[in-house]
Design an enzyme around this catalytic site. Structure first.
Site, PDB file in Angstrom:
ATOM      1  N   SER A  78       1.656 -26.420   3.401  1.00 41.87           N
ATOM      2  CA  SER A  78       0.081 -26.763   3.126  1.00 41.87           C
ATOM      3  C   SER A  78      -0.333 -28.484   4.239  1.00 41.87           C
ATOM      4  O   SER A  78       0.170 -29.225   4.426  1.00 41.87           O
ATOM      5  CB  SER A  78       1.232 -27.801   1.802  1.00 41.87           C
ATOM      6  OG  SER A  78       0.420 -28.551   1.318  1.00 41.87           O
ATOM      7  N   GLU A 133       2.302 -20.338   2.296  1.00 39.97           N
ATOM      8  CA  GLU A 133       1.369 -20.836   2.770  1.00 39.97           C
ATOM      9  C   GLU A 133       2.270 -22.409   3.626  1.00 39.97           C
ATOM     10  O   GLU A 133       2.105 -23.316   2.520  1.00 39.97           O
ATOM     11  CB  GLU A 133       0.172 -20.414   2.697  1.00 39.97           C
ATOM     12  CG  GLU A 133      -0.621 -21.278   4.193  1.00 39.97           C
ATOM     13  CD  GLU A 133      -2.255 -20.903   3.821  1.00 39.97           C
ATOM     14  OE1 GLU A 133      -2.453 -20.405   2.790  1.00 39.97           O
ATOM     15  OE2 GLU A 133      -3.194 -20.813   4.449  1.00 39.97           O
ATOM     16  N   ARG A 174      -7.213  -2.387   6.853  1.00 43.93           N
ATOM     17  CA  ARG A 174      -7.103  -3.812   7.487  1.00 43.93           C
ATOM     18  C   ARG A 174      -7.030  -2.853   9.568  1.00 43.93           C
ATOM     19  O   ARG A 174      -7.354  -3.932  10.374  1.00 43.93           O
ATOM     20  CB  ARG A 174      -5.939  -4.452   7.483  1.00 43.93           C
ATOM     21  CG  ARG A 174      -6.275  -5.347   6.431  1.00 43.93           C
ATOM     22  CD  ARG A 174      -8.064  -5.900   5.896  1.00 43.93           C
ATOM     23  NE  ARG A 174      -7.723  -6.234   4.784  1.00 43.93           N
ATOM     24  CZ  ARG A 174      -9.156  -7.011   4.314  1.00 43.93           C
ATOM     25  NH1 ARG A 174     -10.003  -6.985   4.700  1.00 43.93           N
ATOM     26  NH2 ARG A 174      -9.624  -7.658   3.139  1.00 43.93           N
ATOM     27  N   ARG A 210      -2.822  -7.944  -3.401  1.00 47.01           N
ATOM     28  CA  ARG A 210      -2.268  -8.807  -3.889  1.00 47.01           C
ATOM     29  C   ARG A 210      -1.026  -8.649  -4.392  1.00 47.01           C
ATOM     30  O   ARG A 210      -0.064  -9.691  -4.762  1.00 47.01           O
ATOM     31  CB  ARG A 210      -2.693  -8.518  -6.154  1.00 47.01           C
ATOM     32  CG  ARG A 210      -4.555  -9.533  -5.628  1.00 47.01           C
ATOM     33  CD  ARG A 210      -5.293  -8.579  -6.138  1.00 47.01           C
ATOM     34  NE  ARG A 210      -5.247  -7.466  -6.286  1.00 47.01           N
ATOM     35  CZ  ARG A 210      -7.164  -6.944  -6.564  1.00 47.01           C
ATOM     36  NH1 ARG A 210      -6.387  -6.419  -7.715  1.00 47.01           N
ATOM     37  NH2 ARG A 210      -6.789  -5.473  -6.228  1.00 47.01           N
ATOM     38  N   ARG A 248      -8.431 -33.272   5.431  1.00 47.84           N
ATOM     39  CA  ARG A 248      -8.782 -32.068   6.061  1.00 47.84           C
ATOM     40  C   ARG A 248      -9.822 -31.521   5.257  1.00 47.84           C
ATOM     41  O   ARG A 248     -10.199 -30.033   5.491  1.00 47.84           O
ATOM     42  CB  ARG A 248      -7.904 -31.148   5.597  1.00 47.84           C
ATOM     43  CG  ARG A 248      -7.561 -31.090   3.802  1.00 47.84           C
ATOM     44  CD  ARG A 248      -6.576 -29.575   3.588  1.00 47.84           C
ATOM     45  NE  ARG A 248      -6.428 -30.005   2.204  1.00 47.84           N
ATOM     46  CZ  ARG A 248      -5.857 -28.951   1.480  1.00 47.84           C
ATOM     47  NH1 ARG A 248      -5.162 -28.035   1.927  1.00 47.84           N
ATOM     48  NH2 ARG A 248      -5.591 -29.390   0.591  1.00 47.84           N
ATOM     49  N   GLN A 254      -8.967 -12.905   3.795  1.00 42.32           N
ATOM     50  CA  GLN A 254      -8.990 -11.385   3.832  1.00 42.32           C
ATOM     51  C   GLN A 254      -7.304 -11.138   3.154  1.00 42.32           C
ATOM     52  O   GLN A 254      -7.021 -10.186   2.642  1.00 42.32           O
ATOM     53  CB  GLN A 254      -9.887 -11.006   4.999  1.00 42.32           C
ATOM     54  CG  GLN A 254     -10.565 -11.086   5.111  1.00 42.32           C
ATOM     55  CD  GLN A 254     -11.878 -10.771   6.826  1.00 42.32           C
ATOM     56  OE1 GLN A 254     -10.832 -10.431   7.797  1.00 42.32           O
ATOM     57  NE2 GLN A 254     -13.199 -11.361   7.175  1.00 42.32           N
ATOM     58  N   TRP A 255      -6.570 -11.801   4.410  1.00 37.76           N
ATOM     59  CA  TRP A 255      -5.456 -11.457   3.716  1.00 37.76           C
ATOM     60  C   TRP A 255      -4.652 -11.301   2.788  1.00 37.76           C
ATOM     61  O   TRP A 255      -4.122 -10.657   1.827  1.00 37.76           O
ATOM     62  CB  TRP A 255      -4.818 -11.891   5.187  1.00 37.76           C
ATOM     63  CG  TRP A 255      -3.356 -11.343   5.058  1.00 37.76           C
ATOM     64  CD1 TRP A 255      -2.081 -10.462   4.443  1.00 37.76           C
ATOM     65  CD2 TRP A 255      -2.719 -10.986   6.708  1.00 37.76           C
ATOM     66  NE1 TRP A 255      -0.874 -10.402   4.659  1.00 37.76           N
ATOM     67  CE2 TRP A 255      -1.116 -10.506   6.409  1.00 37.76           C
ATOM     68  CE3 TRP A 255      -3.206 -11.311   7.874  1.00 37.76           C
ATOM     69  CZ2 TRP A 255      -0.505  -9.935   7.066  1.00 37.76           C
ATOM     70  CZ3 TRP A 255      -1.479 -11.077   8.738  1.00 37.76           C
ATOM     71  CH2 TRP A 255      -0.377 -10.677   8.808  1.00 37.76           C
TER      72      TRP A 255
HETATM   73  C1  LIG Z   1     -13.373  -3.290   5.148  1.00 37.69           C
HETATM   74  C2  LIG Z   1     -13.146  -4.239   3.844  1.00 37.69           C
HETATM   75  C3  LIG Z   1     -13.972  -5.092   3.160  1.00 37.69           C
HETATM   76  C4  LIG Z   1     -14.056  -6.328   2.233  1.00 37.69           C
HETATM   77  N1  LIG Z   1     -14.795  -6.913   1.525  1.00 37.69           N
HETATM   78  C5  LIG Z   1     -14.719  -7.510   0.808  1.00 37.69           C
HETATM   79  C6  LIG Z   1     -16.146  -8.383  -0.113  1.00 37.69           C
HETATM   80  O1  LIG Z   1     -17.461  -8.192   0.733  1.00 37.69           O
HETATM   81  N2  LIG Z   1     -15.549  -9.110  -0.717  1.00 37.69           N
HETATM   82  C7  LIG Z   1     -14.396  -9.292  -1.393  1.00 37.69           C
HETATM   83  O2  LIG Z   1     -14.625  -9.961  -2.162  1.00 37.69           O
HETATM   84  N3  LIG Z   1     -13.123  -7.826  -1.218  1.00 37.69           N
HETATM   85  C8  LIG Z   1     -13.454  -7.692   0.346  1.00 37.69           C
HETATM   86  N4  LIG Z   1     -12.559  -6.889   0.096  1.00 37.69           N
HETATM   87  C9  LIG Z   1     -10.939  -7.001  -0.531  1.00 37.69           C
HETATM   88  C10 LIG Z   1     -11.175  -5.823  -0.830  1.00 37.69           C
HETATM   89  O3  LIG Z   1     -12.440  -5.189  -2.193  1.00 37.69           O
HETATM   90  C11 LIG Z   1      -9.390  -5.378  -1.624  1.00 37.69           C
HETATM   91  O4  LIG Z   1      -9.705  -6.744  -2.838  1.00 37.69           O
HETATM   92  C12 LIG Z   1      -8.428  -5.216  -0.689  1.00 37.69           C
HETATM   93  O5  LIG Z   1      -8.576  -4.756   0.496  1.00 37.69           O
HETATM   94  C13 LIG Z   1      -7.135  -5.836  -1.223  1.00 37.69           C
HETATM   95  O6  LIG Z   1      -6.872  -4.272  -1.666  1.00 37.69           O
HETATM   96  P1  LIG Z   1      -5.840  -3.639  -2.906  1.00 37.69           P
HETATM   97  O7  LIG Z   1      -6.781  -4.209  -3.962  1.00 37.69           O
HETATM   98  O8  LIG Z   1      -5.790  -1.958  -2.346  1.00 37.69           O
HETATM   99  O9  LIG Z   1      -4.690  -4.500  -1.966  1.00 37.69           O
HETATM  100  P2  LIG Z   1      -3.511  -5.082  -3.492  1.00 37.69           P
HETATM  101  O10 LIG Z   1      -4.386  -6.514  -4.212  1.00 37.69           O
HETATM  102  O11 LIG Z   1      -2.517  -5.145  -2.615  1.00 37.69           O
HETATM  103  O12 LIG Z   1      -3.072  -3.913  -4.619  1.00 37.69           O
HETATM  104  C14 LIG Z   1      -2.476  -2.493  -4.075  1.00 37.69           C
HETATM  105  C15 LIG Z   1      -2.978  -1.607  -5.262  1.00 37.69           C
HETATM  106  O13 LIG Z   1      -2.132  -2.422  -6.041  1.00 37.69           O
HETATM  107  C16 LIG Z   1      -3.257  -1.772  -7.134  1.00 37.69           C
HETATM  108  N5  LIG Z   1      -3.912  -3.227  -8.053  1.00 37.69           N
HETATM  109  C17 LIG Z   1      -3.499  -4.552  -8.063  1.00 37.69           C
HETATM  110  N6  LIG Z   1      -4.308  -4.845  -8.306  1.00 37.69           N
HETATM  111  C18 LIG Z   1      -4.851  -4.595  -9.541  1.00 37.69           C
HETATM  112  C19 LIG Z   1      -5.631  -4.453 -10.324  1.00 37.69           C
HETATM  113  N7  LIG Z   1      -5.253  -5.834 -10.905  1.00 37.69           N
HETATM  114  N8  LIG Z   1      -5.480  -3.767 -11.415  1.00 37.69           N
HETATM  115  C20 LIG Z   1      -5.854  -2.100 -11.228  1.00 37.69           C
HETATM  116  N9  LIG Z   1      -5.017  -2.034  -9.345  1.00 37.69           N
HETATM  117  C21 LIG Z   1      -4.276  -3.020  -9.329  1.00 37.69           C
HETATM  118  C22 LIG Z   1      -4.212  -0.807  -6.794  1.00 37.69           C
HETATM  119  O14 LIG Z   1      -3.803   0.369  -6.606  1.00 37.69           O
HETATM  120  C23 LIG Z   1      -3.754  -1.364  -5.056  1.00 37.69           C
HETATM  121  O15 LIG Z   1      -4.883  -0.458  -4.651  1.00 37.69           O
HETATM  122  C24 LIG Z   1     -12.600  -5.545   1.754  1.00 37.69           C
HETATM  123  C25 LIG Z   1     -11.925  -5.526   1.922  1.00 37.69           C
HETATM  124  C26 LIG Z   1     -12.093  -4.232   2.853  1.00 37.69           C
HETATM  125  C27 LIG Z   1     -10.885  -3.254   3.642  1.00 37.69           C
END
Ligand SMILES: Cc1cc2nc3c(=O)[nH]c(=O)nc-3n(C[C@H](O)[C@H](O)[C@H](O)COP(=O)(O)OP(=O)(O)OC[C@H]3O[C@@H](n4cnc5c(N)ncnc54)[C@H](O)[C@@H]3O)c2cc1C
Length: 288
Positions: free
Chosen positions: A96, A94, A193, A88, A166, A83-84
Site C-alpha cells: 500500500s 498488494e 497470459r 478474478r 504518489r 492486467q493481472w
Molecule cells: C490478450 C488479452 C487482451 C485483453 N484485453 C482486454 C481489454 O482490452 N480490456 C479489458 O477490460 N480486458 C481485457 N482483457 C481481460 C479479459 O477480458 C479477462 O478479463 C481476463 O483475461 C481474465 O479472464 P477470465 O475472466 O477468464 O479470468 P477470471 O476472472 O480469473 O475468471 C476465471 C473464470 O471464472 C469464470 N468467471 C469469473 N468471473 C465470472 C463472472 N462474473 N461471470 C461468469 N463467469 C465468471 C469464467 O469461467 C472465467 O473464465 C484481456 C485479456 C487478454 C488475455
C-alpha cells in the site's frame, strides 16, 4: 507447506516472482477424484494415477484440480498488475502506497523491446521492427522516471501524506503483491497470459509461473499442456473441411476411411496413450 525451491526468479529489469507456499501434490486431483470410486490408495499404481489425472483433464472434469493451490509473491510494473488483476478467480494482497514510502523502482524496457505497432494485432507490437526512436524514448522515459521519483521523495520529505504524494506515479512503477489461486485458475491464467496475444511483459511472468507449476505438479501440468494448452478445437465448418481433405488425401470413400484411420490409431501406442484414449480419438474421427 513451505517449499524448498522457493527462490526468487528475476523477471524484466527489476521484477520477480517467488513461490511462497503451496498446498497439495501432483496426486491430489487423482486422490480427490477417487472419492467417486472408493479405490484404496494402496491399490493404485503411479501409472494408474497418471492415467486418471489425464482423463480428468481430457474430459474437463476440472474440480479436482481446484484442490491444489499455490501462492506467489510478484513484483511487477503497475501496468502488468493492472492486467493481472483482471483474473478474478485469484486472491490478491498488494503493498500500500498509503502506508509506506514505495521503493524507487521503475521498469525501463530494453531498447530491442521498443518496437513499432503491429499492423495485424491492434493491441500488439511488431517485434521484428525495432523503432528508430527506441534509444530516444528510452532516454526520455528514464529522465521522466527520475523526475517522478525526485518529486515523490520531496513531497514525502515536505510532510505530504503518502497517499497523495504518489499521485504522479507512472504505470512503469513497480509494485509488489502476494497472489494465490488454485491450480485450475493458474492454468487459466497461464493459457491466456502466455499466449502471443498477451503483452510481452505479463507473458514473461506467466512463463515463469508455468515453469514453477511444472516443477511442483509435473503430471498435472503435462496433462494441461497436452489436453488444453496445446490442443485444438475445430469449428463445425473446420470439421467438415478436414473430412473433405482426409477423403481427398487418401482417395478412399467415406465408408472405409474410418477403418483406415482406426488401424493407424490402434497401431500407434505410446506413453499413457491408453486404449480408452485411442477409442475416444477414433470416436472423434468418426464424428468428422
Ligand atoms: C490478450 C488479452 C487482451 C485483453 N484485453 C482486454 C481489454 O482490452 N480490456 C479489458 O477490460 N480486458 C481485457 N482483457 C481481460 C479479459 O477480458 C479477462 O478479463 C481476463 O483475461 C481474465 O479472464 P477470465 O475472466 O477468464 O479470468 P477470471 O476472472 O480469473 O475468471 C476465471 C473464470 O471464472 C469464470 N468467471 C469469473 N468471473 C465470472 C463472472 N462474473 N461471470 C461468469 N463467469 C465468471 C469464467 O469461467 C472465467 O473464465 C484481456 C485479456 C487478454 C488475455
Amino acid at each position: 507447506m513451505n517449499c524448498s525451491n522457493n527462490k526468487k526468479i528475476q523477471i524484466l529489469d527489476k521484477g520477480h516472482i517467488q513461490l511462497i507456499n503451496h498446498m497439495g501434490s501432483d496426486w491430489t486431483p487423482e486422490e480427490t477424484a477417487r472419492i467417486s470410486t472408493g479405490l484404496e490408495e494402496s491399490e493404485r499404481t503411479d501409472s494408474q494415477r497418471v492415467v486418471l489425472t489425464r482423463y480428468l483433464m481430457r474430459h474437463k472434469h476440472t474440480s479436482p484440480f481446484e484442490f491444489i493451490s499455490a501462492t506467489f509473491e510478484v513484483k511487477a510494473p503497475i501496468m502488468v498488475l493492472r492486467q493481472w488483476h483482471r483474473h478474478r478467480m485469484q486472491s490478491y494482497n498488494e503493498e500500500s502506497g498509503r502506508y509506506k514510502q514505495l521503493e524507487p523502482d521503475y521498469y525501463l524496457p530494453e531498447e530491442n523491446r521498443i518496437c513499432t505497432q503491429s499492423k495485424s494485432n491492434h493491441q500488439g507490437t511488431n517485434f521484428s521492427e525495432q523503432s528508430q526512436f527506441s534509444e530516444y524514448y528510452r532516454n526520455i522515459w528514464k529522465v521522466e522516471q527520475d523526475q517522478a521519483e525526485k518529486l515523490y521523495e520531496s513531497a514525502i520529505n515536505d510532510g505530504l501524506a503518502n497517499e497523495i504524494a504518489r499521485i504522479n506515479m507512472p504505470v512503469s512503477h513497480y509494485s509488489t503483491m502476494r497472489v494465490t489461486a488454485n491450480l485450475l485458475n493458474w492454468f487459466r491464467f497461464c493459457q491466456l497470459r502466455e499466449d502471443g496475444h498477451a503483452q510481452f511483459e505479463i507473458r514473461e511472468y506467466a512463463k515463469a509461473i508455468h515453469t514453477v507449476l511444472s516443477e511442483l505438479f509435473p503430471e498435472c501440468t503435462k496433462a494441461y499442456e497436452d489436453y488444453w494448452l496445446n490442443s485444438i478445437t475445430l469449428s463445425a465448418k473446420e470439421r467438415g473441411e478436414l473430412k473433405k481433405l482426409l477423403l481427398l488425401t487418401e482417395s478412399i470413400d467415406s465408408t472405409n476411411y474410418v477403418n483406415y484411420l482406426e488401424k493407424i490409431v490402434n497401431n500407434n501406442t505410446g506413453d499413457h496413450w491408453t486404449k480408452r484414449e485411442r477409442t475416444e480419438f477414433i470416436e472423434k474421427l468418426k464424428a468428422l
